[in-house]
Design an enzyme around this catalytic site. Structure first.
Site, PDB file in Angstrom:
ATOM      1  N   LYS A 167       4.713   7.274 -19.730  1.00 61.04           N
ATOM      2  CA  LYS A 167       3.710   7.729 -18.763  1.00 61.04           C
ATOM      3  C   LYS A 167       2.809   6.557 -18.368  1.00 61.04           C
ATOM      4  CE  LYS A 167      -0.342   9.396 -19.056  1.00 61.04           C
ATOM      5  NZ  LYS A 167      -0.798   8.660 -17.860  1.00 61.04           N
ATOM      6  N   GLY A 218      -4.668   1.569 -24.246  1.00 59.23           N
ATOM      7  CA  GLY A 218      -5.717   2.006 -23.334  1.00 59.23           C
ATOM      8  C   GLY A 218      -7.078   1.797 -23.963  1.00 59.23           C
ATOM      9  N   SER A 219      -8.046   2.569 -23.526  1.00 57.29           N
ATOM     10  CA  SER A 219      -9.416   2.363 -24.003  1.00 57.29           C
ATOM     11  C   SER A 219      -9.614   2.963 -25.395  1.00 57.29           C
ATOM     12  CB  SER A 219     -10.393   2.991 -23.024  1.00 57.29           C
ATOM     13  OG  SER A 219     -10.179   4.380 -22.991  1.00 57.29           O
ATOM     14  N   THR A 220     -10.634   2.491 -26.054  1.00 57.86           N
ATOM     15  CA  THR A 220     -10.941   2.991 -27.401  1.00 57.86           C
ATOM     16  C   THR A 220     -11.302   4.475 -27.349  1.00 57.86           C
ATOM     17  OG1 THR A 220     -11.594   0.809 -28.161  1.00 57.86           O
ATOM     18  CG2 THR A 220     -12.517   2.688 -29.358  1.00 57.86           C
ATOM     19  N   ALA A 221     -12.043   4.890 -26.313  1.00 56.28           N
ATOM     20  CA  ALA A 221     -12.446   6.301 -26.210  1.00 56.28           C
ATOM     21  C   ALA A 221     -11.206   7.201 -26.105  1.00 56.28           C
ATOM     22  CB  ALA A 221     -13.343   6.492 -24.995  1.00 56.28           C
ATOM     23  N   THR A 222     -10.257   6.805 -25.266  1.00 56.43           N
ATOM     24  CA  THR A 222      -9.046   7.629 -25.131  1.00 56.43           C
ATOM     25  C   THR A 222      -8.194   7.526 -26.392  1.00 56.43           C
ATOM     26  OG1 THR A 222      -9.118   7.140 -22.768  1.00 56.43           O
ATOM     27  CG2 THR A 222      -7.152   8.219 -23.566  1.00 56.43           C
ATOM     28  N   GLY A 223      -8.185   6.362 -27.014  1.00 61.46           N
ATOM     29  CA  GLY A 223      -7.435   6.190 -28.263  1.00 61.46           C
ATOM     30  C   GLY A 223      -7.909   7.174 -29.334  1.00 61.46           C
ATOM     31  N   GLU A 240      -3.259   0.550 -29.278  1.00 56.41           N
ATOM     32  CA  GLU A 240      -3.732  -0.778 -28.845  1.00 56.41           C
ATOM     33  C   GLU A 240      -4.897  -0.517 -27.911  1.00 56.41           C
ATOM     34  OE1 GLU A 240      -2.885  -3.490 -30.053  1.00 56.41           O
ATOM     35  OE2 GLU A 240      -0.866  -3.244 -30.859  1.00 56.41           O
ATOM     36  N   CYS A 274      -7.134  -6.835 -22.143  1.00 60.94           N
ATOM     37  CA  CYS A 274      -7.709  -6.373 -23.414  1.00 60.94           C
ATOM     38  C   CYS A 274      -8.165  -7.562 -24.249  1.00 60.94           C
ATOM     39  CB  CYS A 274      -6.701  -5.530 -24.176  1.00 60.94           C
ATOM     40  SG  CYS A 274      -5.123  -6.351 -24.411  1.00 60.94           S
ATOM     41  N   GLU A 370     -17.445  -3.752 -23.666  1.00 57.22           N
ATOM     42  CA  GLU A 370     -16.277  -4.365 -23.032  1.00 57.22           C
ATOM     43  C   GLU A 370     -16.441  -4.270 -21.515  1.00 57.22           C
ATOM     44  OE1 GLU A 370     -12.468  -2.262 -23.125  1.00 57.22           O
ATOM     45  OE2 GLU A 370     -11.466  -4.176 -23.368  1.00 57.22           O
TER      46      GLU A 370
HETATM   47  P1  NAD Z   1      -7.527   4.679 -20.430  1.00 61.63           P
HETATM   48  O1  NAD Z   1      -7.727   4.901 -21.865  1.00 61.63           O
HETATM   49  O2  NAD Z   1      -8.434   5.330 -19.470  1.00 61.63           O
HETATM   50  O3  NAD Z   1      -6.065   5.122 -19.984  1.00 61.63           O
HETATM   51  C1  NAD Z   1      -4.902   4.635 -20.613  1.00 61.63           C
HETATM   52  C2  NAD Z   1      -3.796   5.640 -20.474  1.00 61.63           C
HETATM   53  O4  NAD Z   1      -4.132   6.810 -21.206  1.00 61.63           O
HETATM   54  C3  NAD Z   1      -3.531   6.101 -19.040  1.00 61.63           C
HETATM   55  O5  NAD Z   1      -2.129   6.209 -18.861  1.00 61.63           O
HETATM   56  C4  NAD Z   1      -4.191   7.462 -19.017  1.00 61.63           C
HETATM   57  O6  NAD Z   1      -3.660   8.342 -18.030  1.00 61.63           O
HETATM   58  C5  NAD Z   1      -3.920   7.971 -20.412  1.00 61.63           C
HETATM   59  N1  NAD Z   1      -4.794   9.041 -20.863  1.00 61.63           N
HETATM   60  C6  NAD Z   1      -5.966   9.487 -20.321  1.00 61.63           C
HETATM   61  N2  NAD Z   1      -6.481  10.495 -21.069  1.00 61.63           N
HETATM   62  C7  NAD Z   1      -5.632  10.680 -22.109  1.00 61.63           C
HETATM   63  C8  NAD Z   1      -5.641  11.547 -23.241  1.00 61.63           C
HETATM   64  N3  NAD Z   1      -6.614  12.415 -23.454  1.00 61.63           N
HETATM   65  N4  NAD Z   1      -4.625  11.446 -24.117  1.00 61.63           N
HETATM   66  C9  NAD Z   1      -3.626  10.539 -23.939  1.00 61.63           C
HETATM   67  N5  NAD Z   1      -3.576   9.700 -22.883  1.00 61.63           N
HETATM   68  C10 NAD Z   1      -4.566   9.759 -21.978  1.00 61.63           C
HETATM   69  O7  NAD Z   1      -7.516   3.109 -20.264  1.00 61.63           O
HETATM   70  P2  NAD Z   1      -7.488   2.273 -18.927  1.00 61.63           P
HETATM   71  O8  NAD Z   1      -8.845   2.367 -18.313  1.00 61.63           O
HETATM   72  O9  NAD Z   1      -6.274   2.638 -18.142  1.00 61.63           O
HETATM   73  O10 NAD Z   1      -7.246   0.793 -19.497  1.00 61.63           O
HETATM   74  C11 NAD Z   1      -8.255  -0.074 -19.843  1.00 61.63           C
HETATM   75  C12 NAD Z   1      -8.459  -0.109 -21.335  1.00 61.63           C
HETATM   76  O11 NAD Z   1      -7.251  -0.398 -22.011  1.00 61.63           O
HETATM   77  C13 NAD Z   1      -9.427  -1.203 -21.785  1.00 61.63           C
HETATM   78  O12 NAD Z   1     -10.306  -0.722 -22.758  1.00 61.63           O
HETATM   79  C14 NAD Z   1      -8.521  -2.261 -22.383  1.00 61.63           C
HETATM   80  O13 NAD Z   1      -9.122  -3.129 -23.297  1.00 61.63           O
HETATM   81  C15 NAD Z   1      -7.476  -1.417 -22.991  1.00 61.63           C
HETATM   82  N6  NAD Z   1      -6.260  -2.206 -23.187  1.00 61.63           N
HETATM   83  C16 NAD Z   1      -5.891  -2.531 -24.461  1.00 61.63           C
HETATM   84  C17 NAD Z   1      -4.780  -3.320 -24.671  1.00 61.63           C
HETATM   85  C18 NAD Z   1      -4.335  -3.691 -26.054  1.00 61.63           C
HETATM   86  O14 NAD Z   1      -3.190  -4.068 -26.206  1.00 61.63           O
HETATM   87  N7  NAD Z   1      -5.165  -3.604 -27.062  1.00 61.63           N
HETATM   88  C19 NAD Z   1      -4.050  -3.778 -23.594  1.00 61.63           C
HETATM   89  C20 NAD Z   1      -4.469  -3.444 -22.313  1.00 61.63           C
HETATM   90  C21 NAD Z   1      -5.571  -2.641 -22.126  1.00 61.63           C
END
Ligand code: NAD
Length: 466
Positions: A167, A218-223, A240, A274, A370
């Protein structure tokens, strides 16, 4: 150009559609399919049905398929790179690098194997450790590197015998869908499924009882939401997440020659990385000179549409991120001195002038959070241990770097910094054979390298009496 989901080996329309915006023009780039919950369920069911066959396929055959995907990515590199620039915003040269990098990451995993390890072979017993695939993997990817971050997940998942539901992020789904079209006939039906959403299906995928693991970037909050959502089914997860990487520049560095590398480390992909350098600690003896050098580089950087020749920095990827970065810059103006940039660029599109803020301290939003955009705070320090303590005080722990002309001094500082990766005299270098993962709020588990492959497997011990 029509885009389709990939479900069970077939290209299918979404039950709805959504617009994808070109961030350089704010125009609609394409209508994109949006999968329904029912289509997500179909994708998971297809992956579940394909799993036994794929897991039983000899690893050499699986490698051939992964190598064929690498080939097809390279054969279509120009089209993919152009599309990536249009949906993500990055300059075409960077997009081209990401496409070839994606192919290289796929190819790297074909060099790995999962041999049976003999733990003990004695008169009393023989104990073996096997690596078995998990089943259906949910791979969730963000919008900053839509292709290469997918390549951290899909090739090791497939190599180890799993099937995948991928996805991409809602604002950058097109390159993933294009890839689906290209690989459709390489893999057996259902082995790789690609669905898109409007931020509503990630949680459903995470909670799905037929998905064995979520590999999330993705972001820490979503993680944190993924971790909570995975709990009910005790799913395996790799997270990640975000970072706030510090760079520490010691007093023996030449500002003139080092500033371009620091600039690149912070501003590559417009800071939407990131592992971008997100706060820079510079020793007081070279502070003014370094600030001047970096400000000069920021003022001279060419900002524009990524498709235009010569562009160094494209737009921010989406409106939300643009607004967030602008707010962070406004907040930084309260306590810091902006010596380059500081406002949006005078053109349509989500452009922000590369911004350098000096005389700013820890405890401000720009330093502590960040920013994920083209703005770098430069913080003065006088004592190395104090700089390390401030770098380590962050709740994040993804990467970090130390810069010095003396390797021993640099190594000693690197050793004290708490992050998943510390670079010396460089920053943000990733390679498919080097394991990558964050500490603290930056993540859980590892991607890439042999360790990254193992995370897609279940350890199984066979313990035989003699
Ligand atoms: P995000 O967390 O908003 O979204 C990431 C993905 O998660 C998207 O595909 C989104 O649709 C999906 N998503 C949204 N809600 C969800 C849920 N409740 N459950 C599961 N999946 C859900 O992040 P973003 O804004 O797309 O990306 C930016 C962030 O990603 C930054 O914080 C960046 O540091 C981080 N990032 C980390 C790495 C790493 O390897 N550590 C690499 C790239 C980006």
């Amino acid at each position: 150009m029509t885009y389709n989901l990939l479900i069970n080996g077939k290209l299918v329309a979404g039950d709805a559609t959504m617009d994808v915006i070109n961030p350089a023009t704010e125009d609609v780039l394409a209508a994109c399919p949006r999968a329904s919950k029912a289509q997500l369920d179909e994708a998971v069911a297809a992956a579940k049905a394909a799993f036994p066959g794929w897991a039983a396929t000899p690893i050499e055959e699986r490698k051939k398929a992964i190598a064929a995907i690498a080939d097809v990515i390279e054969a279509n590199a120009n089209d993919l790179a152009r599309l990536l620039t249009q949906e993500q915003g990055k300059p075409l040269a960077d997009a081209t690098g990401e496409v070839y990098g994606t192919a290289a990451f796929f190819r790297y995993f074909t060099s790995l194997d999962m041999p049976v390890k003999v733990i003990e072979d004695s008169d009393a017993k023989r104990v073996e450790a096997h690596r078995k695939p998990l089943g259906v993997i949910g791979a969730i990817v963000p919008w900053n590197f839509p292709l290469i971050l997918m390549a951290f997940k899909v090739p090791p998942a497939l190599l180890s015998g799993n099937t995948v539901v991928l996805k991409p992020a809602p604002t950058t789904p097109l390159t993933a869908l294009k890839l689906g079209e290209l690989v459709k006939d390489i893999l057996p039906a259902g082995v790789l499924n690609i669905i898109t959403d409007a931020n509503d299906l990630g949680a459903e995928l995470t909670a799905h009882p037929d998905v064995q693991k979520i590999s999330f970037t993705g972001s820490t909050a979503t993680g944190a939401k993924v971790m909570a959502g995975a709990a009910a089914t005790l799913k395996r997860i790799t997270l990640e997440l975000g970072g706030n990487d510090a760079g520490i520049v010691l007093d023996d560095v030449d500002p003139k020659t080092t500033a371009p590398q620091l600039f690149q480390s912070a501003f590559q992909n417009n800071g939407q990385v990131c592992i971008a350098m997100k706060r820079l600690y510079v020793h007081e003896s070279i502070y003014d000179k370094m600030c001047d050098e970096l400000a000069e580089l920021a003022r001279n950087a060419i900002v524009g549409d990524g498709l235009k020749q010569g562009t160094q920095l494209g737009p921010l990827q989406n409106r939300m991120q643009f607004d967030k970065v602008m707010e962070t810059i406004e907040d930084a103006k309260k306590t810091g001195n902006v010596i380059a940039g500081g406002s949006r660029a005078e053109q349509k599109g989500y452009f922000i002038q590369p911004t350098i803020v000096r005389d700013i301290e820890d405890g401000t939003r720009l330093v502590d959070e960040e920013q994920f955009g083209p703005v770098l705070p430069i913080i003065k320090f006088s004592d190395e241990d104090d700089a390390v303590a401030r770098a380590n005080a962050s709740p994040y722990g993804l990467g970090g770097s130390v810069w010095s002309s003396n390797a021993d001094r640099a190594y000693a500082v690197a050793d004290k910094m708490n992050s998943g990766t510390i670079w010396v005299n460089k920053h943000a270098e990733l390679a498919p054979n080097i394991p990558f993962g964050g500490s603290k709020n930056s993540g859980l588990g590892t991607e890439l390298g042999e360790e990254g492959l193992e995370e897609f497997t279940q350890l199984k011990i066979i313990n035989m009496a003699r």
